[in-house]
Scaffold this motif. Structure first.
Motif, short mmCIF file in Angstrom:
data_model
loop_
_atom_site.label_atom_id
_atom_site.label_comp_id
_atom_site.label_asym_id
_atom_site.label_seq_id
_atom_site.Cartn_x
_atom_site.Cartn_y
_atom_site.Cartn_z
N ALA A 153 32.39 -11.45 27.01
CA ALA A 153 31.56 -11.41 25.81
C ALA A 153 30.51 -12.51 25.85
O ALA A 153 29.33 -12.28 25.53
CB ALA A 153 32.43 -11.56 24.56
N GLU A 154 30.90 -13.71 26.26
CA GLU A 154 29.96 -14.83 26.34
C GLU A 154 28.94 -14.60 27.44
O GLU A 154 27.75 -14.93 27.28
CB GLU A 154 30.72 -16.13 26.55
N GLU A 155 29.39 -14.04 28.57
CA GLU A 155 28.48 -13.77 29.69
C GLU A 155 27.30 -12.89 29.26
O GLU A 155 26.16 -13.12 29.66
CB GLU A 155 29.22 -13.04 30.81
N ILE A 156 27.59 -11.88 28.46
CA ILE A 156 26.56 -10.94 28.04
C ILE A 156 25.44 -11.66 27.30
O ILE A 156 24.25 -11.44 27.57
CB ILE A 156 27.16 -9.84 27.15
N PHE A 157 25.82 -12.56 26.40
CA PHE A 157 24.80 -13.22 25.59
C PHE A 157 24.12 -14.37 26.32
O PHE A 157 22.96 -14.69 26.03
CB PHE A 157 25.41 -13.65 24.25
N ILE A 158 24.81 -14.97 27.28
CA ILE A 158 24.14 -15.93 28.15
C ILE A 158 23.08 -15.21 28.99
O ILE A 158 21.96 -15.70 29.16
CB ILE A 158 25.14 -16.66 29.06
N ALA A 159 23.44 -14.03 29.47
CA ALA A 159 22.48 -13.22 30.25
C ALA A 159 21.27 -12.86 29.42
O ALA A 159 20.13 -12.90 29.91
CB ALA A 159 23.16 -11.96 30.77
N ASN A 160 21.49 -12.52 28.16
CA ASN A 160 20.37 -12.22 27.27
C ASN A 160 19.40 -13.40 27.18
O ASN A 160 18.18 -13.24 27.27
CB ASN A 160 20.87 -11.89 25.86
N SER A 161 19.97 -14.60 26.98
CA SER A 161 19.13 -15.80 26.87
C SER A 161 18.41 -16.09 28.19
O SER A 161 17.23 -16.46 28.19
CB SER A 161 20.00 -17.01 26.51
#
Length: 241
Positions: A153-161
């Motif tokens: 879940a955290e990976e997805i939003f780090i990737a977005n940033s």
């Protein structure tokens, strides 16, 4: 809710102006319907100029079968938004005016279009070395978080940033305008179609499979001409002795 029958975009825009802004000095229809990119959910973007207004405003409504976004200005307020868009390197207002189809004109639209054209052709303000250094650090920091993260879940939003940081870095270091949302890809394509394909493939692969290598390689490729990753020695706000 307004009329349920959906008119053609230009006809709907003309009737909209006649109904709501009959005394305005000028109006243009912009957005996806003008570019031939309209979808079933597209709205009408209409920019109105009225010298009698004291200040600018934006309003959303439904009429003539369309969702309509209207951006209303007097004959000077649009300059403030031109300047804001220039400072943000996101020329939304300029683009709307420049590509817009004239719906009504009392002799003002050509000069405003020329202002928009000059800004678009001049391009955004160049980043300083200090800004580039700071952005290198931010990308490095996000990349390290991305590589080390084990939480999906955290990976997805780090990737977005990371995607946001990379597209901005590439475009601004190449003196190109940037975009938001769907305009990110459009701005990247205007810069380099091949890079855009590589950018999309890298993040698409990660989102589909969880494989990070293409995103990592892309990030490092983008940073390499400017000295690569940056962590040790980075300083922000410290007084120089």
């Amino acid at each position: 809710m307004g009329d349920s029958k959906k008119l053609k975009p230009i006809e709907a825009s003309k009737q909209f102006i006649y109904k709501y802004f009959p005394d305005c000095d000028g109006a243009v229809l912009a957005g996806s319907v003008v570019r031939g990119e309209a979808t079933d959910t597209s709205d009408l973007d209409i920019v109105v100029f009225d010298k009698s207004l004291k200040s600018a405003y934006r309003e959303s409504l439904i009429d003539f079968g369309w969702a309509i976004e209207v951006f209303v200005h007097n004959l000077t307020s649009y300059k403030h938004f031109f300047n804001l868009d220039y400072q943000n390197a996101k020329p939304s207002m300029q683009r709307m005016i420049l590509e817009g189809i004239i719906i009504k004109d009392e002799g003002i639209i050509d000069s405003i279009k020329e202002e928009a054209k000059e800004i678009m052709e001049y391009g955004p303000e160049r980043w300083t070395e200090e800004i580039i250094t700071t952005k290198r650090y931010y990308i490095t920091d996000a990349l390290d978080d991305f590589i080390g993260c084990k939480n999906r879940a955290e990976e997805i939003f780090i990737a977005n940033s990371l995607a946001e940081l990379i597209q901005e870095f590439v475009l601004r270091t190449n003196s190109c305008w940037v975009g938001s949302s769907k305009w990110i890809i459009r701005a990247l394509k205007q810069y380099d179609v091949r890079f855009t394909e590589e950018f999309v493939e890298a993040f698409d692969t990660f989102y589909k499979t969880g494989e990070k290598s293409k995103v990592v390689l892309l990030s490092e490729k983008v940073l390499e001409p400017f000295g690569g990753r940056l962590f040790e020695g980075f300083s922000l706000g410290k007084e120089k002795l």
